[in-house]
Design a protein around this motif. Sequence first.
Motif, PDB file in Angstrom:
ATOM      1  N   GLU A 138      37.349  37.182  32.070  1.00 23.69           N
ATOM      2  CA  GLU A 138      38.071  37.732  33.217  1.00 23.69           C
ATOM      3  C   GLU A 138      39.439  38.272  32.814  1.00 23.69           C
ATOM      4  N   HIS A 140      40.400  39.449  29.995  1.00 16.93           N
ATOM      5  CA  HIS A 140      40.375  40.585  29.072  1.00 16.93           C
ATOM      6  C   HIS A 140      39.201  41.526  29.355  1.00 16.93           C
ATOM      7  N   ALA A 141      38.835  41.600  30.629  1.00 19.21           N
ATOM      8  CA  ALA A 141      37.688  42.431  31.006  1.00 19.21           C
ATOM      9  C   ALA A 141      37.875  43.888  30.608  1.00 19.21           C
ATOM     10  N   GLU A 142      39.122  44.365  30.585  1.00 17.57           N
ATOM     11  CA  GLU A 142      39.382  45.775  30.307  1.00 17.57           C
ATOM     12  C   GLU A 142      40.178  45.980  29.024  1.00 17.57           C
ATOM     13  N   SER A 158      34.762  45.998  25.623  1.00 18.54           N
ATOM     14  CA  SER A 158      35.956  45.225  25.936  1.00 18.54           C
ATOM     15  C   SER A 158      35.800  43.817  25.383  1.00 18.54           C
ATOM     16  N   GLY A 160      36.587  41.193  26.893  1.00 12.18           N
ATOM     17  CA  GLY A 160      35.998  40.386  27.960  1.00 12.18           C
ATOM     18  C   GLY A 160      34.479  40.439  27.940  1.00 12.18           C
ATOM     19  N   LEU A 418      34.525  52.544  28.615  1.00 10.61           N
ATOM     20  CA  LEU A 418      34.056  51.152  28.587  1.00 10.61           C
ATOM     21  C   LEU A 418      32.762  50.931  29.357  1.00 10.61           C
ATOM     22  N   PRO A 422      33.600  46.084  31.627  1.00  7.79           N
ATOM     23  CA  PRO A 422      34.457  45.269  32.494  1.00  7.79           C
ATOM     24  C   PRO A 422      33.687  44.596  33.631  1.00  7.79           C
ATOM     25  N   ALA A 425      31.783  41.632  32.281  1.00  5.44           N
ATOM     26  CA  ALA A 425      32.693  40.523  31.998  1.00  5.44           C
ATOM     27  C   ALA A 425      33.053  39.785  33.277  1.00  5.44           C
ATOM     28  N   ARG A 426      33.376  40.528  34.317  1.00  8.71           N
ATOM     29  CA  ARG A 426      33.747  39.900  35.585  1.00  8.71           C
ATOM     30  C   ARG A 426      32.550  39.247  36.266  1.00  8.71           C
TER      31      ARG A 426
END
Length: 436
Positions: A138, A140-142, A158, A160, A418, A422, A425-426
């Motif tokens: 979360e 470092h998702a981007e 990414s 994340g 990306l 992201p 990751a989230r």
Amino acid sequence: MSTLHDGLFGAGEAARLFSDGAEIRAMLVVEGALAQVQGRLGVIPETAAQAIHRASLEVTLDPAALAGPAAQNGVPVPGLVAAFRAAMGAPEHAQFVHWGATSQDIQDTGLMLRLRQALAEAEAQTRATAEALARLAEAHAELPMAARTYGQVATPTSFGAVAAGWGWPLLDLLEEVEALRASSLWVSLSGAAGTGAALGPRAAETRARLAEALGLTDPGRSWHADRGPVLRLADWAARLAAALAKMGQDMIALTQTGIGEVRLGATGGSSTMPQKANPVGPSALVALAGQARAQQAALHAAASPLGQRDGAAWFGEWIALPRLWLSALAALGHARTLAEGIEPVPEAMAAGLGLAHGGAYAEALSFALARRMPRPEAQAEAKRLAQLAAAAGRTLAEMARAAHPDLDPGTFEAAAQLGQAPAEARAFAARVRAGA
């Protein structure tokens, strides 16, 4: 386990589950519970059942004293039963210890009690590791970095998403735990040859009541020669170790000299090279997974017993199963520490995207060019420009902009390339928060 190497390969407190003392204690618990159930069913005298159950909780047996009988009999239970009867000091009650059961019933059921605890410990540590990875994902998702395929820079991703990639297999394993408990944590009570003859006409009811008393599942049959439950639990542990090894391999690669895209919370030093910060924990993850896979193979090789019961196959299981579980539990200790301590190095990640003359953007360039020419031609043009950049010592972005000045600026911006990284990751972080 070696005292010298316990900090590297040891499973901590969980290792006690596979100690001689824990094995003996588990078998005494089974003997006590069996007597208690049989007393309630009228199979043995109630007074004897109460005495046996009470003694099973109080008596302590020395593993060293049982070693000789175990070697002679090929199984520790006969020696354990004899020592337990002697320790009770009440022969009128002690004669009813182990009534109608066989050695494998007691040892297999005792094993399942210990594996239940091992699985619970593994579940808790796996969840804690996933939670630490979710925080990374979360946060470092981007954060852009270079994805690598075949060890080479591929396209942007990414950090994340990378952390989430380490965590998704752990969630899959956690989802299996409840079903695994039901399908594999079985009670065993079927007597000498699996028929339950010596257990009397209430054999099936006795087994069901024993399962209830111990919190295990009654499979409704004998499984002396069916090692499926043991294999399912072992395979889960081996797959866990393999998932953690993938994280370890990636961390080794990301801490290499010239890459350095992550910092580990703890590293090892060299006896002669002061500059070294060795990825000890990740290396242990890889080594422990190799050990787990080797023991998994040994278990499967021993999984076809002869007849209704087989000494050789059973012996092979005793050797391999503890080592496999201890490897998986030790790996979890390293993995949790690493997940809680690892930090990205953004500047190194940015530099990584510039490796290979900015080749991480070649795919994006080919699709940008495909808006003005057929896709095959666009791919060929992107490859030509990448080769020119390498030959001239310039970046792909410089060569492409010179040849195609009106290119979309986002073509060479990592944040714009990306894709779903992201979001994945989230999504991983959200699933962990939801308790998956």
